[in-house]
Design an enzyme around this catalytic site. Structure first.
Site, PDB file in Angstrom:
ATOM      1  N   HIS A 179      -9.147   7.128 -10.520  1.00 34.88           N
ATOM      2  CA  HIS A 179      -8.411   5.962 -10.008  1.00 34.88           C
ATOM      3  C   HIS A 179      -7.624   5.294 -11.149  1.00 34.88           C
ATOM      4  O   HIS A 179      -6.469   4.900 -10.987  1.00 34.88           O
ATOM      5  CB  HIS A 179      -9.387   4.934  -9.431  1.00 34.88           C
ATOM      6  N   GLU A 181      -7.567   7.682  -3.432  1.00 39.21           N
ATOM      7  CA  GLU A 181      -8.827   8.414  -3.395  1.00 39.21           C
ATOM      8  C   GLU A 181      -8.629   9.880  -3.793  1.00 39.21           C
ATOM      9  O   GLU A 181      -9.516  10.482  -4.393  1.00 39.21           O
ATOM     10  CB  GLU A 181      -9.434   8.311  -1.983  1.00 39.21           C
ATOM     11  N   HIS A 207     -14.827   9.719 -11.451  1.00 42.61           N
ATOM     12  CA  HIS A 207     -14.199   9.246 -10.226  1.00 42.61           C
ATOM     13  C   HIS A 207     -13.356   7.996 -10.497  1.00 42.61           C
ATOM     14  O   HIS A 207     -12.159   7.958 -10.172  1.00 42.61           O
ATOM     15  CB  HIS A 207     -15.303   8.934  -9.195  1.00 42.61           C
ATOM     16  N   GLU A 208     -13.975   6.994 -11.116  1.00 42.81           N
ATOM     17  CA  GLU A 208     -13.233   5.755 -11.395  1.00 42.81           C
ATOM     18  C   GLU A 208     -12.116   6.011 -12.404  1.00 42.81           C
ATOM     19  O   GLU A 208     -11.050   5.406 -12.316  1.00 42.81           O
ATOM     20  CB  GLU A 208     -14.177   4.657 -11.889  1.00 42.81           C
TER      21      GLU A 208
END
Lengths: 501, 501
Positions: free
Chosen positions: B269, B295, B265-266
């Site tokens: 980003h 997101e 997830h990070e």
């Protein structure tokens, strides 16, 4: 708000901004990925520019002048007088420099440092020479702009690192030191006895070194609630401000003293930073006295404490347990001798407690004529090697192991080296005074009790900030004038015993 | 230099200063010792104040006005037009807020967040209520000052995070999503089949999790030459600027998905940050589009890629080798089902890919009446629990597991939650478009080849910066209007297969 209060508020705010740069600088040396270098340089340059602008602003000058007008004091040692004196010194020094010179110095030093890295790698002094010439010329120009009264240009450079100190004073002190140190080292070398330092190159697992060093730093008084220890290629200590002081070290599995004494050294710097008065952050009364006094704190803990018989009396059994493979067949006496091995070597940062000072003397004796113009940059390698042979009895085989070894000159740091040996002298005098005040320090160390010494340093040195300049601080704390003899006595006593002189 | 060039120069310089704060913020969450908190707050507050002053200065306003005058363009999508449009939006929004309101919001939100931490610990909503009342009142005041045209006050808050988006649009999208999602989740629950998720709570050694997560982040395209992965209590991604993007995660030996999908997830980003045009740093054209689009990038890599059958087709044998104790008796199919387990739970941040959106819908449906005044802060717990029971079929046993669970409102973040589900919708649409453009993505993932997708995202989304606002970007990239249906299709297809619906 009085103009004095406004002045302090502005100084605190400037220091707060400057301290943001310290966080970025620390990250650059510890965790920053390689790709971040260019952006980081831009960030640091922006912050430095903003700090410089505020530190040299006419508004600050007006506040300062008005505060000086309003706060007349008969006591030159009062906190107010000290704050005004040091704020004035710093303001005058920075405002005297024309913007062109500041920018030129910054530009040339950045490029010069890059050129030095390559020149050292190739051991080609010729490639560094044009940069050294420019750096010396610019710093000489800076000295002329800053001024040096009846003294010599070198004074103006030295003053940046050790306010109030002059080349003449350093010359006298260093001459005395040299006349005692050269024969002492000769005696050690001539006695023909040497410890088997290969012991220190056995396997010392890095994780255990980290734990052992952290425990020792904690024991001598570095507060890890208000600080950290990380790794960096070039170890340093950075005080971000109240409650946050960062230490760094580097580990080599096959070289125990590097990280361990490096950690004690940086922890000594860190204990000074942590001992500053947090309420005075950003003002002279909450700032370290000088680089020499800062160095005295690191050297004191590294050498006077960490390499002492009493210290290892307490720590050796723990060391033997921790590094059982390496130390199981090594006696405490042998280990103590190993970590106090004295022998002439080429590289300053690897030098022992005694020869280290000769490395500094040599640099000081070259820097002065470089700045006065009596020594041409082109003649540095020959002069270096001649002096080195004279002091150490050995001749550097390459310039990389000689005059190209240090980063300082390439970055403009001329006048900085003396602070290292001044630090050793201050440390010896402070340690002697602490011993007088605190009774049997050896007994305390042997019991693992370092709190009395740490508290003594907090009260006598750290909490005073810049109330006194360095040599006045020595007088106030020790009752004696700055002197090279306590250092010599310390070294002679220790090495006479270890080497049976 | 034209006024447009001067404008960009000033915007870059402000962003550079702001990015210094990002370094300090990252350090605060990763390495700062506890004692450094107060000084760090002072540093960050100083930097934020300086950034705000420059971002709202009349000089910047003059530059902007003059650039708008000189740079007439017929193409509203040109980089120049986009830079001016977004610079204007940001400048107007910040300058509309009176200093008093900015300071009051900052003060109240800091105290409110502290009160929330304690209130959540004690599960006592009453202790948080007075703060929530103040926060809502201040944000409502902000909405009135910023303005909302013919819309509703909530629009003005939403616009801070998702420029141009309105409550009406979100309401329509979320209503469609809800009507499809509630029955889908009910079908899953009612089917009576569940994977044995205790498998994911076996022993997954932290060191191995770190290596495995780092390898996966590298494989999907996060460049560790220009970034890092560290640990933090509350995982985040922080882009410092070109060449330096920091990810954080947290490890739990007995919960594999937390760190692994958190890292993906990070990294999603981070890949967005690394994909921004470095030459445009600090200008709208070099800045992410919106929080929702940001997101979308993290969700796309975490869920659409990382939880896909094709991904584990490639990675499962490596996972089984790495975590042999935990996974030796677990089939690929079972593991895939476990990491795609769907079940109603109370905590948003632990929710699965499907129910997650219901958590967001619920919050959005409470935020709107809170801001309009139709829901009193005191009535939030009852309203929360009623809606929760309606959507999830279970009732939070405490407010800590209900309306006190999230930090957002306590820090003033009202209008932020919708961006999470918007991100899921954008992700589904982008993924569908990428599949159209790139052919068989599953085949590529199964072969460990994520480069085509990453490059496609770079070109279609990252490098465009703020050239288009979010819903326009969706149209340009996918040829379709923003829609909830691709997300529903994705979820229905995946879970129908896994649960045999």
């Amino acid at each position: 708000m009085t103009s004095y209060d406004s002045l302090l508020t502005e100084l605190r705010s400037i220091a707060l901004l400057e301290s943001c740069g310290h966080v970025l600088g620390w990250d650059e040396q510890t965790y920053m990925p390689p790709g971040g270098a260019e952006h980081r340089a831009n960030q640091l340059s922006l912050l430095a520019g903003m700090v410089h602008e505020r530190a040299t602003s006419p508004q600050l000058g007006d506040l300062l002048a008005s505060a000086e007008q309003n706060e007349k004091s008969d006591d030159p040692d009062s906190p107010t007088a000290a704050n005004l004196r040091e704020a004035r010194r710093k303001y005058d020094r920075s405002t005297k420099l024309p913007r062109r010179l500041v920018e030129e110095l910054s530009r040339v030093c950045t490029l010069s440092q890059q050129a030095w890295v390559q020149a050292r790698k190739d051991s080609k002094f010729a490639d560094f020479l044009p940069w050294l010439e420019q750096v010396v010329a610019l710093r000489r120009e800076e000295a002329d702009v800053v001024g040096y009264g009846d003294g010599v240009p070198y004074d103006a450079l030295l003053d940046e690192y050790e306010p109030g100190m002059t080349a003449a004073e350093v010359t006298t002190l260093f001459a005395g030191l040299r006349d005692e140190l050269v024969p002492l080292i000769a005696e050690i070398v001539d006695c023909g006895r040497q410890p088997d330092i290969s012991i220190l190159q056995r396997s010392y697992p890095v994780d255990k070194q980290r734990d052992f060093g952290t425990a020792a730093a904690t024991a001598i008084g570095f507060d890890f609630h208000k600080g950290r220890l990380d790794e960096a290629a070039h170890p340093f200590c950075s005080g971000f401000g109240p409650g946050d002081t960062r230490l760094t070290t580097r580990y080599d599995e096959h070289h125990f003293p590097g990280a361990f004494f490096g950690t004690l050294h940086e922890a000594g710097h860190g204990i000074y930073e942590q001992g500053l008065n947090p309420a005075e952050f950003g003002t002279p009364m909450g700032t370290y006295t000088s680089l020499g006094i800062h160095e005295s704190q690191s050297r004191l803990w590294e050498n006077f404490v960490g390499r002492s018989r009493a210290f290892w009396n307490h720590y050796y059994s723990a060391a033997q347990q921790t590094f059982s493979t390496a130390l199981t067949d090594v006696s405490e006496e042998t280990f103590l001798w190993c970590v106090n091995d004295v022998r002439p070597t080429f590289i300053r940062v690897e030098a022992d407690e005694a020869t280290y000072n000769l490395h500094i003397l040599l640099r000081f004796e070259l820097e002065q004529p470089l700045v006065s113009g009596d020594l041409k940059p082109a003649d540095v390698p020959a002069a270096w090697n001649e002096k080195f042979t004279q002091y150490f009895g050995i001749t550097p085989p390459t310039d990389a192991m000689g005059c190209l070894q240090d980063i300082h000159w390439s970055g403009g740091g001329i006048g900085y080296f003396p602070t290292y040996s001044l630090g050793n002298m201050y440390a010896a005098q402070f340690f002697e005074a602490a011993r007088r005040d605190l009774g049997d320090l050896d007994e305390q160390f042997a019991a693992g009790d370092f709190a009395p010494l740490k508290t003594w340093l907090n009260q006598n040195i750290h909490q005073r900030g810049q109330q006194y300049r360095a040599n006045r601080l020595v007088e106030v704390v020790t009752g004696e004038q700055l002197d090279y003899r306590p250092l010599v006595q310390h070294l002679r006593a220790k090495f006479s015993e270890l080497y049976g002189l």
